[in-house]
Design a protein around this motif. Structure first.
Motif, PDB file in Angstrom:
ATOM      1  N   MET A 101      19.405  26.748  33.339  1.00 27.07           N
ATOM      2  CA  MET A 101      19.349  26.737  31.868  1.00 27.07           C
ATOM      3  C   MET A 101      18.161  25.929  31.381  1.00 27.07           C
ATOM      4  O   MET A 101      17.410  26.361  30.492  1.00 27.07           O
ATOM      5  N   ILE A 102      17.972  24.748  31.973  1.00 23.83           N
ATOM      6  CA  ILE A 102      16.860  23.884  31.575  1.00 23.83           C
ATOM      7  C   ILE A 102      15.533  24.567  31.852  1.00 23.83           C
ATOM      8  O   ILE A 102      14.608  24.547  31.021  1.00 23.83           O
ATOM      9  N   ALA A 103      15.420  25.195  33.016  1.00 21.74           N
ATOM     10  CA  ALA A 103      14.160  25.806  33.421  1.00 21.74           C
ATOM     11  C   ALA A 103      13.807  27.037  32.599  1.00 21.74           C
ATOM     12  O   ALA A 103      12.649  27.252  32.236  1.00 21.74           O
ATOM     13  N   GLU A 104      14.809  27.864  32.275  1.00 21.80           N
ATOM     14  CA  GLU A 104      14.517  29.136  31.613  1.00 21.80           C
ATOM     15  C   GLU A 104      14.254  28.992  30.125  1.00 21.80           C
ATOM     16  O   GLU A 104      13.554  29.813  29.538  1.00 21.80           O
ATOM     17  N   LYS A 105      14.857  28.004  29.479  1.00 20.67           N
ATOM     18  CA  LYS A 105      14.594  27.753  28.055  1.00 20.67           C
ATOM     19  C   LYS A 105      14.764  29.004  27.207  1.00 20.67           C
ATOM     20  O   LYS A 105      13.920  29.322  26.369  1.00 20.67           O
ATOM     21  N   LYS A 106      15.883  29.682  27.363  1.00 17.03           N
ATOM     22  CA  LYS A 106      16.077  30.958  26.668  1.00 17.03           C
ATOM     23  C   LYS A 106      16.835  30.823  25.352  1.00 17.03           C
ATOM     24  O   LYS A 106      17.254  31.824  24.775  1.00 17.03           O
ATOM     25  N   GLY A 107      17.032  29.610  24.888  1.00 21.40           N
ATOM     26  CA  GLY A 107      17.699  29.410  23.614  1.00 21.40           C
ATOM     27  C   GLY A 107      17.313  28.076  23.026  1.00 21.40           C
ATOM     28  O   GLY A 107      16.581  27.283  23.646  1.00 21.40           O
ATOM     29  N   ASN A 108      17.784  27.808  21.816  1.00 15.46           N
ATOM     30  CA  ASN A 108      17.452  26.530  21.173  1.00 15.46           C
ATOM     31  C   ASN A 108      18.674  25.721  20.757  1.00 15.46           C
ATOM     32  O   ASN A 108      18.551  24.600  20.291  1.00 15.46           O
ATOM     33  N   VAL A 109      19.872  26.285  20.935  1.00 22.17           N
ATOM     34  CA  VAL A 109      21.105  25.555  20.647  1.00 22.17           C
ATOM     35  C   VAL A 109      22.074  25.755  21.803  1.00 22.17           C
ATOM     36  O   VAL A 109      22.423  26.894  22.136  1.00 22.17           O
ATOM     37  N   VAL A 110      22.497  24.657  22.413  1.00 25.98           N
ATOM     38  CA  VAL A 110      23.474  24.720  23.500  1.00 25.98           C
ATOM     39  C   VAL A 110      24.857  24.400  22.942  1.00 25.98           C
ATOM     40  O   VAL A 110      25.060  23.345  22.329  1.00 25.98           O
ATOM     41  N   VAL A 111      25.802  25.324  23.164  1.00 21.37           N
ATOM     42  CA  VAL A 111      27.186  25.130  22.750  1.00 21.37           C
ATOM     43  C   VAL A 111      27.991  24.679  23.969  1.00 21.37           C
ATOM     44  O   VAL A 111      27.935  25.322  25.022  1.00 21.37           O
TER      45      VAL A 111
END
Length: 457
Positions: A101-111
């Motif tokens: 998740m950290i590496a791919e950076k595919k979003g801006n809000v983590v739920v």
């Protein structure tokens, strides 16, 4: 629902130190990431479509029943007959899911809504990597995690990110109206100081392990019954009570947890769950090994899911209690009791048999005369300007606040409202100045209460 399962190697470790450009500007598309969804609250964030939010949601989690339960709920929302959603869940299940998740950076809000032993570290590392975070309560379950959470808030401020927890009880209509009436001095007076024996504020919530969510019996993971992973009652659902006490009694006032909170006492005690009850909730035939230390008489699991704290906030004595039992009485559900003692009236929420297990707000004046009634009816217009249709019905001890059905949208709907509020803070940068210090004060209260309860036993 489109479901994509992928696995792969993590990018070089050096990439993990890069900051995600996740700060959201007004007009930007919000892209959600769901991390390790072990609690049904993660799905409730997506029960409705959210304006300005991409329908494609990245999910990073270990494969297993927790993830499948989450995906089943989202799929149910997508396929329901009325107000169907159209979420597209893109799922990664490698064992390196967090680093991926950290590496791919595919979003801006983590739920985040899941195992609370892991959650605080997830929060901090996500903030450190540059993601905004919307976290389910609790975001810290003990003193060690509280210190980690404080660091996360400090880093979020530095990076201009928004870290926020899901306080659904602020959106329950009787809680709103209790707050509104408490702010009308002519009706409520001033909040009393109270004493340790007779607190000025008393709140109690009762929750149940066996319950229905989105129309189906909720299946809970076994770790939910391990307080080292889930948190104890006051440190979990009790977060809502501390939040309401702060939000209702001292609206818009910033709390310094080091100087404004003083503890009187705290205690904790277990709920007992039989092996057959445990099976009904988890679908497991027996207690897993990590719970065996809490099993007595071979068939009864003790869960320290109950707690109470008696403390002072700005010199006002408060008593807050969280309780858990197996299942609710017929016709009832989770319940909330709240009493605020004012110098002119008490404001109390009951949710018992007389209320048909629905929350109801009552105004109990200390001097119930014609002059007070005239003033109350005049000030009612202030409430009606915000909540059209709200009326008062006289009873033996004062008045019941009559609330139109349109405001009774239910607990599950409140997750969407919290999320919309959060997204507004992201887009507009207008989170109130008191929110972050008061979140810190809230978790200081719950985690310190646990330490005090354990020490005093």
């Amino acid at each position: 629902m489109k479901k994509i399962i992928s696995n792969g190697a993590v990018l070089a470790a050096s990439l993990l130190s890069l900051t995600v450009l996740a700060q959201v500007k007004n007009g930007d598309k919000i892209k959600l990431i769901t991390l390790d969804p072990g609690h049904f609250h993660a799905a409730l964030v997506q029960k409705t479509m959210l304006k300005g939010v991409d329908a494609r949601v990245q999910v990073y989690a270990p494969a297993g029943p927790d993830l499948q339960s989450h995906l089943d709920k989202i799929n149910g929302y997508n396929k329901r007959g009325q107000d169907a959603t159209n979420w597209n869940e893109v799922v990664y299940t490698g064992t390196d899911f967090f680093n991926k998740m950290i590496a791919e950076k595919k979003g801006n809000v983590v739920v985040m809504a899941g195992n609370n032993l892991k959650k605080t570290e997830y929060v901090k590392r996500s903030i450190d990597a540059g993601f905004n975070v919307l976290g389910d309560k609790p975001m810290a379950i003990d003193n060690q995690h509280f210190e980690m959470l404080k660091s996360a808030f400090a880093n979020a401020a530095q990076k201009k990110l928004v870290l926020y927890d899901i306080m659904t009880e602020r959106y329950e209509i009787t809680n709103n109206l209790q707050r509104e009436f408490a702010m009308i001095t002519e009706v409520f007076g001033q909040l009393k100081k109270g004493t340790v024996q007779n607190p000025a504020v008393e709140m109690e919530s009762v929750h149940y392990f066996y319950k229905y969510v989105s129309g189906a019996v909720l299946s809970r993971p076994a770790w939910f019954f391990d307080v080292k992973q889930q948190g104890e009652g006051l440190q979990d659902v009790g977060v809502h009570l501390v939040d309401l006490a702060q939000w209702q009694c001292f609206p818009n006032r910033t709390i310094n947890y080091k100087t404004d909170i003083k503890f009187n006492n705290a205690k904790r005690w277990p709920s007992e769950i039989t092996q057959s009850q445990f099976k009904a909730i988890t679908k497991l035939d027996g207690f897993p090994e990590f719970l065996r230390k809490n099993v007595i008489k071979d068939t009864i699991l003790q869960v320290y899911a109950n707690g109470t704290v008696n403390y002072k906030l700005f010199g006002v004595n408060m008593k807050l209690t969280a309780k858990w039992a197996y299942s609710a009485p017929p016709g009832s559900a989770d319940s909330h009791y709240s009493l605020l003692h004012g110098t002119k009236a008490d404001l109390v929420i009951h949710q018992g048999v007389e209320e048909k297990y629905q929350p109801a707000l009552y105004i109990k004046p200390l001097k119930n005369d014609a002059a007070y009634e005239k003033l109350l009816m005049k000030k009612l217009k202030i409430i009606q300007a915000k909540y059209t249709g709200v009326e008062l019905k006289k009873d033996a001890g004062g008045w019941e606040v009559i609330v139109p059905e349109k405001y009774k949208d239910g607990h599950e709907a409140h997750f969407g409202r919290v999320t919309e509020k959060y997204l507004g803070y992201l887009r507009n940068g207008n989170i109130p100045k008191w929110e972050v210090p008061n979140m810190i004060a809230k978790y200081y209260t719950t985690t310190t209460a646990l330490a005090l309860a354990i020490k005093s036993k």
